[in-house]
Design a protein around this motif. Structure first.
Motif, PDB file in Angstrom:
ATOM      1  N   PRO A 108       1.019  -1.088  -0.111  1.00 19.12           N
ATOM      2  CA  PRO A 108       0.014  -0.229   0.035  1.00 19.12           C
ATOM      3  C   PRO A 108       0.928   1.203  -0.134  1.00 19.12           C
ATOM      4  O   PRO A 108       1.901   1.391   0.505  1.00 19.12           O
ATOM      5  N   ALA A 109       0.329   2.302  -0.697  1.00 20.14           N
ATOM      6  CA  ALA A 109       1.225   3.546  -0.623  1.00 20.14           C
ATOM      7  C   ALA A 109       0.900   4.391   0.413  1.00 20.14           C
ATOM      8  O   ALA A 109       0.142   4.128   1.332  1.00 20.14           O
ATOM      9  N   GLY A 110       1.952   5.283   0.766  1.00 21.82           N
ATOM     10  CA  GLY A 110       1.837   6.029   1.864  1.00 21.82           C
ATOM     11  C   GLY A 110       2.876   5.467   3.054  1.00 21.82           C
ATOM     12  O   GLY A 110       3.578   4.445   2.795  1.00 21.82           O
ATOM     13  N   THR A 111       3.109   6.415   3.922  1.00 26.57           N
ATOM     14  CA  THR A 111       3.871   6.024   5.180  1.00 26.57           C
ATOM     15  C   THR A 111       3.322   4.953   6.074  1.00 26.57           C
ATOM     16  O   THR A 111       2.013   4.673   6.277  1.00 26.57           O
ATOM     17  N   SER A 112       4.186   4.039   6.577  1.00 25.48           N
ATOM     18  CA  SER A 112       3.656   3.120   7.486  1.00 25.48           C
ATOM     19  C   SER A 112       4.741   3.248   8.746  1.00 25.48           C
ATOM     20  O   SER A 112       5.629   3.659   8.843  1.00 25.48           O
ATOM     21  N   CYS A 113       4.084   2.714   9.962  1.00 23.97           N
ATOM     22  CA  CYS A 113       4.724   2.783  11.227  1.00 23.97           C
ATOM     23  C   CYS A 113       6.204   1.843  11.247  1.00 23.97           C
ATOM     24  O   CYS A 113       6.000   0.724  10.872  1.00 23.97           O
ATOM     25  N   PRO A 114       7.100   2.561  11.421  1.00 20.76           N
ATOM     26  CA  PRO A 114       8.613   1.662  11.385  1.00 20.76           C
ATOM     27  C   PRO A 114       8.567   0.602  12.297  1.00 20.76           C
ATOM     28  O   PRO A 114       9.329  -0.332  12.175  1.00 20.76           O
ATOM     29  N   VAL A 115       7.974   0.815  13.359  1.00 23.99           N
ATOM     30  CA  VAL A 115       7.733  -0.528  14.434  1.00 23.99           C
ATOM     31  C   VAL A 115       6.934  -1.406  14.099  1.00 23.99           C
ATOM     32  O   VAL A 115       5.485  -0.925  14.017  1.00 23.99           O
ATOM     33  N   PRO A 116       7.097  -2.621  13.791  1.00 21.94           N
ATOM     34  CA  PRO A 116       6.167  -3.637  13.724  1.00 21.94           C
ATOM     35  C   PRO A 116       4.931  -3.787  14.668  1.00 21.94           C
ATOM     36  O   PRO A 116       5.185  -3.548  16.163  1.00 21.94           O
ATOM     37  N   ALA A 117       3.577  -3.866  14.364  1.00 22.29           N
ATOM     38  CA  ALA A 117       2.483  -3.892  15.142  1.00 22.29           C
ATOM     39  C   ALA A 117       2.802  -5.108  16.143  1.00 22.29           C
ATOM     40  O   ALA A 117       2.279  -4.704  17.442  1.00 22.29           O
ATOM     41  N   ALA A 118       3.397  -6.076  15.734  1.00 18.75           N
ATOM     42  CA  ALA A 118       3.605  -7.215  16.898  1.00 18.75           C
ATOM     43  C   ALA A 118       4.202  -6.885  17.939  1.00 18.75           C
ATOM     44  O   ALA A 118       4.218  -7.296  18.946  1.00 18.75           O
ATOM     45  N   ALA A 119       5.456  -5.820  17.586  1.00 22.09           N
ATOM     46  CA  ALA A 119       6.399  -5.611  18.784  1.00 22.09           C
ATOM     47  C   ALA A 119       5.729  -4.553  19.630  1.00 22.09           C
ATOM     48  O   ALA A 119       5.815  -4.567  20.745  1.00 22.09           O
ATOM     49  N   LEU A 120       4.731  -3.840  19.055  1.00 24.64           N
ATOM     50  CA  LEU A 120       3.939  -2.766  19.910  1.00 24.64           C
ATOM     51  C   LEU A 120       2.986  -3.533  20.888  1.00 24.64           C
ATOM     52  O   LEU A 120       2.917  -3.115  21.899  1.00 24.64           O
ATOM     53  N   ALA A 121       2.615  -4.701  20.379  1.00 25.08           N
ATOM     54  CA  ALA A 121       1.515  -5.410  21.103  1.00 25.08           C
ATOM     55  C   ALA A 121       2.348  -6.083  22.447  1.00 25.08           C
ATOM     56  O   ALA A 121       1.537  -6.342  23.403  1.00 25.08           O
ATOM     57  N   THR A 122       3.683  -6.258  22.304  1.00 25.30           N
ATOM     58  CA  THR A 122       4.360  -6.946  23.538  1.00 25.30           C
ATOM     59  C   THR A 122       4.721  -5.869  24.374  1.00 25.30           C
ATOM     60  O   THR A 122       4.994  -6.137  25.921  1.00 25.30           O
TER      61      THR A 122
END
Lengths: 152, 154
Positions: A108-122
């Motif tokens: 998908p176009a556009g910026t994305s969060c550099p931190v993986p969502a799985a890491a944030l969930a921990t």
């Protein structure tokens, strides 16, 4: 010593407050086995062939749902991690003489969060661990008697 | 003294006897089952959601919107659990929706009416696949329908 206790108290409070703020309340959906979604380009020559593949795949162990869309020519499977997309590709290839490939969707176009969502969930787990560790350290300090260390 | 203690015991026995007889007159009126119960609980909702997600991934009218979700198993799980929790909580089940609000989740996505309708079509197809009765379908769509204004054109 007082400074250490103050810092440990502060860390404990911040970590436990952060954990309490970020933690998610219990929901029965947490008990469900996780699924993976995989789409296959099955190049079916007739819609009936695609529907037949979808019906066959729906009965496979580990597959929780299947869907064939004749407009896109895609067969999508929802499956548990007990079966890999490669396994599913092999099994589909047995059932059809047509080529079967895993559909890779464009990024998908556009910026994305550099931190993986799985890491944030921990993060809540880490905060709880750090909070318990600093609270235990604080308790040990409180239990220890002030005085010179034994090696002096 | 013994006679005095027997009287309350006798009265208690008579009261219990009539109370038991009253129960036999018929069961107490049960509250109407919630939509969650009529849908079959969290396991049945999960089956419908899995079918719905498979329909969405196969639907090239909207599947590009879910490219990042399909590529990341963690995000797939997050979306699936949020959908299950949202339906479960909205239909009176013991769940709590923990995701973003619909407005927060869809701001900046510029979702069109056609895309929203395609999504609803994929949900209805999943409900039809599992033979969910029309009344339950209508009730569920009535719960989800008001979210459209927070999803489309944001």
């Amino acid at each position: 010593m007082k400074k250490t206790r103050f810092i440990l108290s502060l860390i404990t409070m911040l970590c436990l407050a952060g954990w309490a703020w970020l933690r998610k309340p219990y929901s029965p959906s947490q008990e469900l086995e996780p699924i993976v979604l995989t789409a296959f380009d099955i190049h079916a020559d007739r819609p009936a062939g695609g529907y037949a593949l979808a019906e066959a795949a729906a009965g496979w162990r580990g597959v929780t749902a299947s869907s064939y869309n004749p407009a896109s020519g895609l067969l999508a499977l929802a499956h548990t991690s007990s079966v890999t997309p490669r396994d599913l590709t092999s099994r589909l290839k047995v059932l059809t003489p047509r080529p079967v490939s895993i559909k890779v969707f464009p990024e998908p176009a556009g910026t994305s969060c550099p931190v993986p969502a799985a890491a944030l969930a921990t993060l809540p787990g880490w905060l709880l661990g750090a909070g318990i560790f600093s609270a235990a350290s604080l308790a040990l300090l409180a239990l220890g008697r002030p005085g010179k260390p034994v090696w002096q | 003294m013994i006679k005095h203690t027997r009287i309350p015991a006798l009265l208690l026995f008579v009261a219990l006897f009539f109370a038991a007889c009253k129960d036999q007159d018929g069961p107490l009126p049960q509250p109407d089952p919630t939509l969650y119960e009529r849908l079959g609980g969290v396991d049945a909702i999960a089956l419908v959601v899995d079918k719905f997600l498979a329909n969405v991934v196969a639907d090239d009218a909207i599947n590009a919107r879910f490219a990042a979700t399909v590529a990341d198993p963690f995000r797939t799980q997050l979306l699936r659990n949020n959908l299950i929790d949202q339906i479960c909580a909205g239909t009176g089940g013991p769940c709590q929706y923990k995701g973003k609000t619909m407005l927060e989740a869809h701001t900046g996505m510029n979702i069109t009416d056609a895309e929203f309708n395609a999504l609803v079509g994929d949900l209805v197809a999943a409900l039809d696949f599992y033979n969910v009765p029309q009344q339950e379908q209508d009730e569920l769509l009535a719960i989800l329908g008001p979210m459209k204004s927070d999803i489309v054109g944001q």
